[in-house]
Scaffold this motif. Structure first.
Motif, PDB file in Angstrom:
ATOM      1  N   GLN A 181       0.647  -1.288   0.027  1.00  0.00           N
ATOM      2  CA  GLN A 181      -0.087   0.116   0.011  1.00  0.00           C
ATOM      3  C   GLN A 181       0.848   1.233   0.002  1.00  0.00           C
ATOM      4  O   GLN A 181       0.391   2.289  -0.603  1.00  0.00           O
ATOM      5  CB  GLN A 181      -0.819   0.022   1.207  1.00  0.00           C
ATOM      6  N   GLU A 238       0.918   6.628  -5.388  1.00  0.00           N
ATOM      7  CA  GLU A 238      -0.064   6.590  -4.475  1.00  0.00           C
ATOM      8  C   GLU A 238       0.525   7.093  -3.410  1.00  0.00           C
ATOM      9  O   GLU A 238       1.396   6.492  -2.927  1.00  0.00           O
ATOM     10  CB  GLU A 238      -0.796   5.201  -4.329  1.00  0.00           C
ATOM     11  N   ARG A 286      -0.198   7.259   0.794  1.00  0.00           N
ATOM     12  CA  ARG A 286      -1.286   6.935   1.752  1.00  0.00           C
ATOM     13  C   ARG A 286      -0.556   7.317   3.176  1.00  0.00           C
ATOM     14  O   ARG A 286       0.396   6.707   3.468  1.00  0.00           O
ATOM     15  CB  ARG A 286      -1.560   5.596   1.552  1.00  0.00           C
ATOM     16  N   GLU A 288      -3.817   6.373   8.240  1.00  0.00           N
ATOM     17  CA  GLU A 288      -4.897   5.789   7.244  1.00  0.00           C
ATOM     18  C   GLU A 288      -4.464   4.284   7.197  1.00  0.00           C
ATOM     19  O   GLU A 288      -5.548   3.278   7.081  1.00  0.00           O
ATOM     20  CB  GLU A 288      -4.993   6.291   5.970  1.00  0.00           C
TER      21      GLU A 288
END
Length: 213
Positions: free
Chosen positions: A167, A173, A175, A179
């Motif tokens: 992730q 991306e 993040r 989160e």
């Protein structure tokens, strides 16, 4: 110049980004190696290398036969002692080295360590097997057999960290760690501890490295 990269089959593909081989002439003595988000285990098939921690070149260690480079968050310098590079190695995914070692990877973080200090005299045997192998495919086979012998089957909590790494290292991306911990149901303190154990760096450090590679 020869550079070959090989992707191993399952189950090693869960942990290993690639096996690789390089045999090339050098036109330089020093090479600055930037952090690249992987942990590298290497076998030298040629002349030794010197590893310098900074550009002052005031101290160094000599890497002869095999060594592992833990998760790096800053650059290191390699100094060649010959006119060519001849190395075969393993690029682990960020969390992928953990299942093969008996110690937290925080003990290797930012370091280059001779493998006989970790896996003992067995490394001399593996090194000889690689040198004696008849071709490159056979050499990759020696590395795969070595890894399969070291692979731990009890990997409690590993898949959660594997998901977390996927992730925070996805291209384009961003993040937040908050989160991430919320989505996987884990406290930030526990996530940091697991990252230190299985990778050798905090989630923020890993994320920072992947933003620049």
């Amino acid at each position: 110049m020869a550079f070959v990269s090989y992707a191993p089959a399952f189950p090693l593909s869960k942990f290993v980004k690639s096996l690789w081989y390089v045999n090339e002439d050098l036109n330089h003595t020093y090479e600055k190696i930037l952090p690249h988000g992987t942990i590298e285990l290497m076998f030298n098939l040629g002349s030794p290398f010197k590893t310098h921690e900074d550009d002052t070149m005031s101290s160094h260690q000599i890497n002869k036969h095999s060594w592992i480079s833990g998760f790096q968050t800053r650059y290191i310098y390699l100094e060649a002692t010959a006119v060519c590079t001849h190395i075969i190695g393993i690029s682990f995914k960020p969390e992928g080295a953990y299942p093969f070692f008996e110690v937290p990877l925080s003990e290797m973080s930012g370091q280059v360590i001779e493998m006989d200090l970790i896996w003992g005299k067995w490394m001399e045997e593996v090194h000889e097997q690689i040198l004696d192998a008849p071709d490159l495919n056979a050499r990759f086979g020696v590395l795969e057999n070595m890894l399969l012998q070291r692979l731990k089957r009890d990997l409690y909590g590993f898949e959660v960290i594997q998901h977390a790494v996927s992730q925070i290292t996805k291209p384009r991306e961003v993040r937040s760690i908050r989160e991430l911990t919320s989505s996987i149901g884990m406290s930030q303190k526990h996530l940091i501890g697991q990252f230190q154990k299985m990778i050798g760096a905090t989630p923020k450090r890993v994320q920072k490295v992947y933003r620049f590679i």
